[in-house]
Design a protein around this motif. Structure first.
Motif, PDB file in Angstrom:
ATOM      1  N   MET A  94      24.957  35.878 -19.954  1.00  0.00           N
ATOM      2  CA  MET A  94      24.328  35.500 -18.590  1.00  0.00           C
ATOM      3  C   MET A  94      23.205  34.592 -18.725  1.00  0.00           C
ATOM      4  O   MET A  94      22.220  34.599 -18.159  1.00  0.00           O
ATOM      5  N   ARG A  95      23.767  33.502 -19.329  1.00  0.00           N
ATOM      6  CA  ARG A  95      22.856  32.159 -19.605  1.00  0.00           C
ATOM      7  C   ARG A  95      23.669  31.153 -18.987  1.00  0.00           C
ATOM      8  O   ARG A  95      25.054  30.867 -19.403  1.00  0.00           O
ATOM      9  N   ILE A  96      23.013  30.152 -18.352  1.00  0.00           N
ATOM     10  CA  ILE A  96      23.470  28.892 -17.864  1.00  0.00           C
ATOM     11  C   ILE A  96      23.402  27.964 -18.989  1.00  0.00           C
ATOM     12  O   ILE A  96      22.278  27.880 -19.488  1.00  0.00           O
ATOM     13  N   LEU A  97      24.526  27.250 -19.466  1.00  0.00           N
ATOM     14  CA  LEU A  97      24.354  26.750 -20.648  1.00  0.00           C
ATOM     15  C   LEU A  97      24.266  25.111 -20.205  1.00  0.00           C
ATOM     16  O   LEU A  97      24.552  24.503 -19.200  1.00  0.00           O
ATOM     17  N   THR A  98      23.537  24.332 -21.075  1.00  0.00           N
ATOM     18  CA  THR A  98      23.196  22.776 -20.764  1.00  0.00           C
ATOM     19  C   THR A  98      24.562  21.957 -20.930  1.00  0.00           C
ATOM     20  O   THR A  98      25.314  22.273 -21.501  1.00  0.00           O
ATOM     21  N   PRO A  99      24.560  20.935 -19.961  1.00  0.00           N
ATOM     22  CA  PRO A  99      25.875  20.178 -20.148  1.00  0.00           C
ATOM     23  C   PRO A  99      25.957  19.613 -21.601  1.00  0.00           C
ATOM     24  O   PRO A  99      27.232  19.331 -21.822  1.00  0.00           O
ATOM     25  N   CYS A 139      40.123  37.806 -10.604  1.00  0.00           N
ATOM     26  CA  CYS A 139      39.342  37.411 -11.646  1.00  0.00           C
ATOM     27  C   CYS A 139      40.131  35.953 -12.227  1.00  0.00           C
ATOM     28  O   CYS A 139      41.160  36.004 -11.875  1.00  0.00           O
ATOM     29  N   THR A 140      39.346  35.346 -12.631  1.00  0.00           N
ATOM     30  CA  THR A 140      39.595  34.058 -13.309  1.00  0.00           C
ATOM     31  C   THR A 140      39.365  33.949 -14.459  1.00  0.00           C
ATOM     32  O   THR A 140      37.977  33.882 -14.743  1.00  0.00           O
ATOM     33  N   VAL A 141      40.047  33.325 -15.566  1.00  0.00           N
ATOM     34  CA  VAL A 141      39.785  32.817 -16.933  1.00  0.00           C
ATOM     35  C   VAL A 141      39.798  31.461 -16.859  1.00  0.00           C
ATOM     36  O   VAL A 141      40.642  30.815 -16.492  1.00  0.00           O
ATOM     37  N   HIS A 142      38.563  30.465 -17.196  1.00  0.00           N
ATOM     38  CA  HIS A 142      38.504  29.296 -17.188  1.00  0.00           C
ATOM     39  C   HIS A 142      37.805  28.570 -18.150  1.00  0.00           C
ATOM     40  O   HIS A 142      37.254  29.196 -18.833  1.00  0.00           O
ATOM     41  N   PHE A 143      38.064  27.423 -18.234  1.00  0.00           N
ATOM     42  CA  PHE A 143      37.524  26.476 -19.207  1.00  0.00           C
ATOM     43  C   PHE A 143      35.910  26.260 -18.841  1.00  0.00           C
ATOM     44  O   PHE A 143      35.937  26.269 -17.497  1.00  0.00           O
ATOM     45  N   VAL A 144      35.130  26.183 -19.880  1.00  0.00           N
ATOM     46  CA  VAL A 144      33.645  25.948 -19.235  1.00  0.00           C
ATOM     47  C   VAL A 144      33.167  24.510 -19.109  1.00  0.00           C
ATOM     48  O   VAL A 144      33.639  23.635 -20.182  1.00  0.00           O
ATOM     49  N   THR A 145      32.630  23.944 -17.965  1.00  0.00           N
ATOM     50  CA  THR A 145      32.248  22.613 -17.827  1.00  0.00           C
ATOM     51  C   THR A 145      30.963  22.668 -17.457  1.00  0.00           C
ATOM     52  O   THR A 145      30.250  23.925 -17.158  1.00  0.00           O
ATOM     53  N   PRO A 146      30.136  21.633 -17.345  1.00  0.00           N
ATOM     54  CA  PRO A 146      28.623  21.717 -16.907  1.00  0.00           C
ATOM     55  C   PRO A 146      28.375  22.377 -15.751  1.00  0.00           C
ATOM     56  O   PRO A 146      27.343  23.080 -15.481  1.00  0.00           O
TER      57      PRO A 146
END
Length: 198
Positions: A94-99, A139-146
């Motif tokens: 539950m953390r938003i990661l930086t670009p 539900c969706t599994v996806h690659f993480v982007t900014p």
């Protein structure tokens, strides 16, 4: 462990039920990935005990100890250097990661989100689906982007929205599908059968 298995670090914030699904899947001899560590952004994340009980390395850094997201991510990166993962799997992290962090791991970091993206991004997805009068959810599994919950889709699973559904009943049915497709999606990425193109 064979050399061909991809090394996976899982990031969690809570009990880690999707983490557990990945750990169980990785026990199969022919599964193409091994779980090398579980990291949490707070000390009381229940999944840490679960992972440790399975003999998996664990670490945590309390994000509130860091004045900036970048400081926290540097601490996370120090842990990841020890584990040398090929892939990072977010499982209720539950953390938003930086670009900067997401770009560094482009094509090698995946997440599971409890909705049929691009519908219902962010939190409270089951309540969002019901409020929208959706006939199906999932539900969706996806690659993480900014961008939050915006990366390319790897796999999706659908469940019907039933009369009388509450956010809780819908969440239960979606969670069953999450536990099914997340290990499948991780295997696809580990085998190079799903890759980031965008």
């Amino acid at each position: 462990m064979t050399e061909s298995k991809k090394r996976v670090a899982i990031l969690i914030s809570g009990r880690g039920s999707n983490m557990t699904a990945l750990i169980e899947a990785a026990k199969a001899p022919d599964y193409p990935a091994e779980i090398v560590g579980v990291f949490a952004n707070k000390p009381d994340a229940g999944g840490l005990q679960t992972a440790a009980g399975q003999g998996i390395a664990t670490a945590w850094r309390w994000h509130k100890d860091y004045p900036s997201r970048t400081g926290f991510e540097l601490a996370l990166s120090d842990v990841l250097k020890l584990w040398r993962p090929d892939i990072i799997a977010l499982a209720g992290f539950m953390r938003i990661l930086t670009p900067e962090f997401t770009e560094k791991w482009r094509g090698r970091m995946i997440n599971i989100h409890p909705s049929l993206l691009p519908l219902h991004k962010g939190l409270h997805t089951h309540a969002q689906a019901l409020a929208d009068g959706a006939k199906e959810h999932g539900c969706t599994v996806h690659f993480v982007t900014p961008g939050m919950d915006e990366g390319p889709t790897i796999l999706q699973a659908r469940v019907p929205v039933l009369p009388g559904d509450t956010p809780e009943t819908l969440a239960e049915r979606v969670l069953v599908e999450e536990h099914r497709i997340y290990p499948e999606a991780l295997a696809l990425v580990a085998r190079g059968e799903a890759s980031f193109s965008g």
